[in-house]
Scaffold this motif. Sequence first.
Motif, PDB file in Angstrom:
ATOM      1  N   THR A   1      38.729  36.341  49.218  1.00 22.41           N
ATOM      2  CA  THR A   1      38.047  37.526  48.690  1.00 22.41           C
ATOM      3  C   THR A   1      37.527  37.238  47.291  1.00 22.41           C
TER       4      THR A   1
ATOM      5  N   GLN B   1      40.271  38.616  37.013  1.00 19.28           N
ATOM      6  CA  GLN B   1      41.015  39.556  36.182  1.00 19.28           C
ATOM      7  C   GLN B   1      42.487  39.336  36.524  1.00 19.28           C
TER       8      GLN B   1
ATOM      9  N   HIS C   1      43.030  39.159  40.522  1.00 15.93           N
ATOM     10  CA  HIS C   1      41.872  39.678  41.246  1.00 15.93           C
ATOM     11  C   HIS C   1      40.688  38.748  41.005  1.00 15.93           C
TER      12      HIS C   1
ATOM     13  N   ARG D   1      44.073  50.805  33.501  1.00 15.79           N
ATOM     14  CA  ARG D   1      44.326  51.109  34.907  1.00 15.79           C
ATOM     15  C   ARG D   1      45.196  50.037  35.542  1.00 15.79           C
TER      16      ARG D   1
ATOM     17  N   ASP E   1      44.598  38.088  45.155  1.00 15.00           N
ATOM     18  CA  ASP E   1      43.606  37.793  46.191  1.00 15.00           C
ATOM     19  C   ASP E   1      43.846  36.446  46.871  1.00 15.00           C
TER      20      ASP E   1
ATOM     21  N   ASP F   1      35.146  39.606  45.744  1.00 14.18           N
ATOM     22  CA  ASP F   1      34.422  40.792  45.290  1.00 14.18           C
ATOM     23  C   ASP F   1      35.349  41.982  45.064  1.00 14.18           C
ATOM     24  N   THR F   2      36.554  41.713  44.574  1.00 14.67           N
ATOM     25  CA  THR F   2      37.485  42.804  44.278  1.00 14.67           C
ATOM     26  C   THR F   2      36.917  43.685  43.174  1.00 14.67           C
ATOM     27  N   GLU F   3      37.182  44.979  43.276  1.00 18.36           N
ATOM     28  CA  GLU F   3      36.677  45.947  42.296  1.00 18.36           C
ATOM     29  C   GLU F   3      37.164  45.611  40.889  1.00 18.36           C
ATOM     30  N   ILE F   4      36.258  45.708  39.935  1.00 16.45           N
ATOM     31  CA  ILE F   4      36.608  45.468  38.541  1.00 16.45           C
ATOM     32  C   ILE F   4      37.497  46.611  38.035  1.00 16.45           C
ATOM     33  N   MET F   5      38.571  46.251  37.319  1.00 14.51           N
ATOM     34  CA  MET F   5      39.507  47.236  36.784  1.00 14.51           C
ATOM     35  C   MET F   5      39.511  47.196  35.264  1.00 14.51           C
TER      36      MET F   5
ATOM     37  N   ILE G   1      36.778  38.692  41.066  1.00 17.88           N
ATOM     38  CA  ILE G   1      35.734  39.717  41.056  1.00 17.88           C
ATOM     39  C   ILE G   1      34.333  39.135  41.224  1.00 17.88           C
TER      40      ILE G   1
END
Length: 287
Positions: free
Chosen positions: A194, A28, A15, A204, A213, A196-200, A17
């Motif tokens: 991309t 991430q 990901h 999770r 991405d 700006d993927t949501e931080i995990m 971010i």
Amino acid sequence: MLTLPAPAKLNLMLHIIGRRDDGYHLLQTQFQFLDFCDQLTFSPGDKSSSDPVIVLTPEIPGVANEDNLIVKAGLRLISYCREKGNTTPLNDVTIELDKKIPMGGGLGGGSSDASTALIGLNHLWQLGCSIDELAEIGLALGADVPVFVRGFAAWAEGVGEKLSPIEPKELCYVVICPDCHISTQEIFCHPELTRDTEIMTITRALDQGGHNDCEPIAKAAYKEVAEALDWLSQHGKSQMTGTGACVFAGFNDKETADAVLAALPEHWQGFVAWGKNRSPLHSTLAI
């Protein structure tokens, strides 16, 4: 003479971010090793009155010896130790590389080779550098090198250098190697990537998994990647590792993985390998 493995890796997710002001991407990702490895054989020569000569054989086509990460790793290790005041004469060394991990495939072969060079030469020359020191040296060679130096499956953040140990399931993977070479820079510079993927959280991500991405960009630019992903998705959850081009799917047993590989179209290349949460390099040296 010392022979050591340099394992491939998979990014079980990747990901993006954000992006720093200097252009580096904030990630991430989950790293896991494979028991599919290059091999480096270290053959010491005479002690050198100055800094030792490092010879790599055979040379990789299109890569000058001095530009190879293996040689760069050795030279940085020497420089680091000299700066620390170690003036002990060191043996010249010839490093023979048995290359199995495809280049430009997202399997981390170059970074892994550099890591094995750092650990192998530190052992051969009895320099006494700690894993932390070797990881610090390795970071200057590439963001992926520290994970290979530290030798544990990892959750990575930052530009890939902030590592936390994880224990993902050790599956048996089918890895397909499309006949194309993808530049990491090409993918990371793409305007449609991309970022700006949501931080995990780690928990999770381990429970729910993630995606890559970089995969949509590689699929659009390289039909070979898209075709391999589509074919492998008939047999399991398929995804790309790193910035490509290799794609993979995990299975609970080797028999199933072998059957999928046996069905691979004749013009494609691939292999079966087990995921490993402890690096085969560290298991070999009992680090």
